[in-house]
Scaffold this active site. Structure first.
Site, mmCIF file in Angstrom:
data_model
loop_
_atom_site.group_PDB
_atom_site.id
_atom_site.type_symbol
_atom_site.label_atom_id
_atom_site.label_comp_id
_atom_site.label_asym_id
_atom_site.label_seq_id
_atom_site.Cartn_x
_atom_site.Cartn_y
_atom_site.Cartn_z
ATOM 1 N N TYR A 176 0.875 -1.169 0.043
ATOM 2 C CA TYR A 176 -0.012 0.110 0.010
ATOM 3 C C TYR A 176 0.899 1.206 -0.001
ATOM 4 O O TYR A 176 2.024 1.340 0.700
ATOM 5 C CB TYR A 176 -0.928 -0.191 1.098
ATOM 6 C CG TYR A 176 -1.793 1.125 1.426
ATOM 7 C CD1 TYR A 176 -2.687 1.612 0.358
ATOM 8 C CD2 TYR A 176 -1.599 1.964 2.527
ATOM 9 C CE1 TYR A 176 -3.521 2.780 0.534
ATOM 10 C CE2 TYR A 176 -2.342 3.242 2.606
ATOM 11 C CZ TYR A 176 -3.335 3.558 1.653
ATOM 12 O OH TYR A 176 -4.263 4.732 1.543
ATOM 13 N N THR A 178 1.545 4.102 1.630
ATOM 14 C CA THR A 178 2.567 4.349 2.633
ATOM 15 C C THR A 178 3.346 3.451 3.149
ATOM 16 O O THR A 178 4.007 3.962 4.273
ATOM 17 C CB THR A 178 1.389 4.966 3.682
ATOM 18 O OG1 THR A 178 0.638 3.775 4.143
ATOM 19 C CG2 THR A 178 0.573 6.080 3.433
ATOM 20 N N LYS A 179 3.620 2.129 2.693
ATOM 21 C CA LYS A 179 4.405 1.091 3.278
ATOM 22 C C LYS A 179 5.693 1.474 3.196
ATOM 23 O O LYS A 179 6.073 2.127 2.035
ATOM 24 C CB LYS A 179 3.990 -0.062 2.748
ATOM 25 C CG LYS A 179 2.377 -0.837 3.384
ATOM 26 C CD LYS A 179 2.534 -0.628 4.912
ATOM 27 C CE LYS A 179 1.185 -1.236 5.326
ATOM 28 N NZ LYS A 179 -0.105 -0.493 5.589
ATOM 29 N N ASN A 180 6.739 0.941 3.787
ATOM 30 C CA ASN A 180 8.125 1.212 3.573
ATOM 31 C C ASN A 180 8.684 1.011 2.236
ATOM 32 O O ASN A 180 9.528 1.528 1.677
ATOM 33 C CB ASN A 180 8.803 0.295 4.728
ATOM 34 C CG ASN A 180 8.725 0.645 5.997
ATOM 35 O OD1 ASN A 180 7.705 1.256 6.345
ATOM 36 N ND2 ASN A 180 9.733 0.413 6.739
ATOM 37 N N VAL A 181 7.999 -0.221 1.380
ATOM 38 C CA VAL A 181 8.186 -0.381 0.124
ATOM 39 C C VAL A 181 6.702 -0.358 -0.537
ATOM 40 O O VAL A 181 5.931 -1.202 -0.213
ATOM 41 C CB VAL A 181 8.930 -1.584 -0.140
ATOM 42 C CG1 VAL A 181 8.476 -2.189 -1.575
ATOM 43 C CG2 VAL A 181 10.355 -1.410 -0.008
#
Ligand SMILES: Cc1ncc(COP(=O)(O)O)c(C=O)c1O
Length: 356
Positions: A176, A178-181
């Site tokens: 998603y 906003t995730k880190n990747v």
């Protein structure tokens, strides 16, 4: 305003997406396969299966393990509700166990007393990018013959005693925005089990192995090549992103004195999807949020209502008391920790938080 999160979209991301558009091969093409390969490497597993979201990854992982009506799955009440919905979508029943106040994760010492003859699986959530106590959970799972499905949606690259998130049981990740990747939207299932991987591949695409020959009932939960291309460009940045998040978290931990800062135990490789402090002792959390927002600092509350207190779940599962989760839901504030923060941003955050 310093945003709580900020997706990094560089030239590589733009070029990768444009290349897919120009190729005309938009779904289940070479980028999906490549992204799966990269994920399997990072998570040190044999198989990675790309799907359309983290929720789809959890849902299909549970289905592939045969979870269904009559089964119980132990999980945390202090999570995004997708962890719980994925259990409900299989027809199984979520059983909540309270959390540990320092790690925000399942309190492994309480898990065994929640077991019943119906318990089939444990679904630990590596919240904020901090892994659960996997040694304890693995020992319980082994002793009682339970499946582990890790909700690693926030934990790409995290480790426990050097072992990667998503490699203890069957893992589920989110891509998603906003995730880190990130890939905009997307998800990934990781496993060392050939049969589980094959089941997940069938379930994500209408049970189809050979074109238009369907072996079983399935869904359309495929990932597009456009999303995979974006995710692949991000995978190249994972190590740098994680390093920056760790440095930012260390800076915040060294400077912040007014609230309870997050501690990391020995042996855990935290990836700081969120940096979450606690406004404890009955202090006014919502007032603190307003003060920070007025000072130009974005904040998040993950999560204001624990799953067992969501009305539809309360109606389905009945009332229950999980005091640590309930208290932390009133105390937590997540602060910006993303890789694009500048030194000036970090100094401003520390100064304003210390005014609380
Ligand atoms: C802990 C947790 N579980 C599950 C999910 C679901 O992932 P997605 O939003 O990709 O469906 C998320 C994502 O927000 C999450 O943070």
């Amino acid at each position: 305003m310093i945003p709580l999160s900020k997706p990094f979209i560089g030239e590589a991301e733009k070029a990768a997406v444009l290349e897919v558009l120009e190729s005309g091969m938009l779904v289940q093409g070479p980028r999906v396969a490549k992204l799966e390969e990269r994920f399997a490497q990072v998570c040190e597993v044999k198989h990675a299966v790309a799907v359309s979201s983290g929720t789809a990854a959890l849902h299909l992982a549970l289905l592939a393990h045969g979870l269904g009506p009559g089964d119980e799955v132990i999980t945390s009440p202090f999570t995004f509700v997708a962890s719980v919905n994925s259990i409900l979508l299989t027809g199984a029943r979520p059983v909540f166990v309270d959390i540990d106040e320092e790690t925000f994760n399942l309190n492994s010492a309480l898990v065994e007393r929640a077991l019943t003859p119906q318990t089939r699986a444990i679904l630990p959530v590596h919240l904020y990018g901090y892994m659960c106590d996997m040694e304890a959970l693995q020992a319980i799972a082994d002793k009682h013959g339970l499946t582990i499905v890790e909700d690693a949606c926030q934990a790409i690259g995290a480790t426990y005693r050097g072992q990667a998130a998503g490699s203890f049981g069957t893992g589920a990740f989110s891509l998603y925005a906003t995730k880190n990747v990130m890939a905009g939207e997307g998800g990934m299932i990781t496993t060392n089990d050939d049969t589980i991987a094959e089941q997940c591949r069938l379930l994500r695409n209408h049970g189809m192995k050979r074109r238009y020959y369907h072996e079983q009932l399935g869904y359309n939960l495929r990932l597009s090549d456009l999303h995979a291309a974006l995710g692949l460009a991000q995978m190249d940045r994972l190590a740098g992103f994680t390093e920056a998040r760790r440095a930012n978290a260390a800076y915040l931990n060294a400077g912040i004195e007014s609230v309870v800062t997050p501690k990391v135990k020995e042996g855990y490789g935290h990836v700081w999807h969120q940096y979450t402090v606690r406004v404890d002792g009955g202090r006014d959390r919502d007032g603190a949020v307003r003060q920070l927002n007025d000072a130009g600092i974005g904040t998040g509350i993950f999560y204001p209502v624990p799953a067992h207190q969501q009305e539809y779940l309360r109606q389905k599962l009945g009332p229950m008391s999980l005091p640590v989760a309930e208290r932390l839901a009133r105390e937590v504030i997540s602060l910006p920790v993303h890789p694009q923060l500048t030194r000036a941003d970090l100094e401003h955050i520390v100064a304003e938080v210390n005014k609380l």
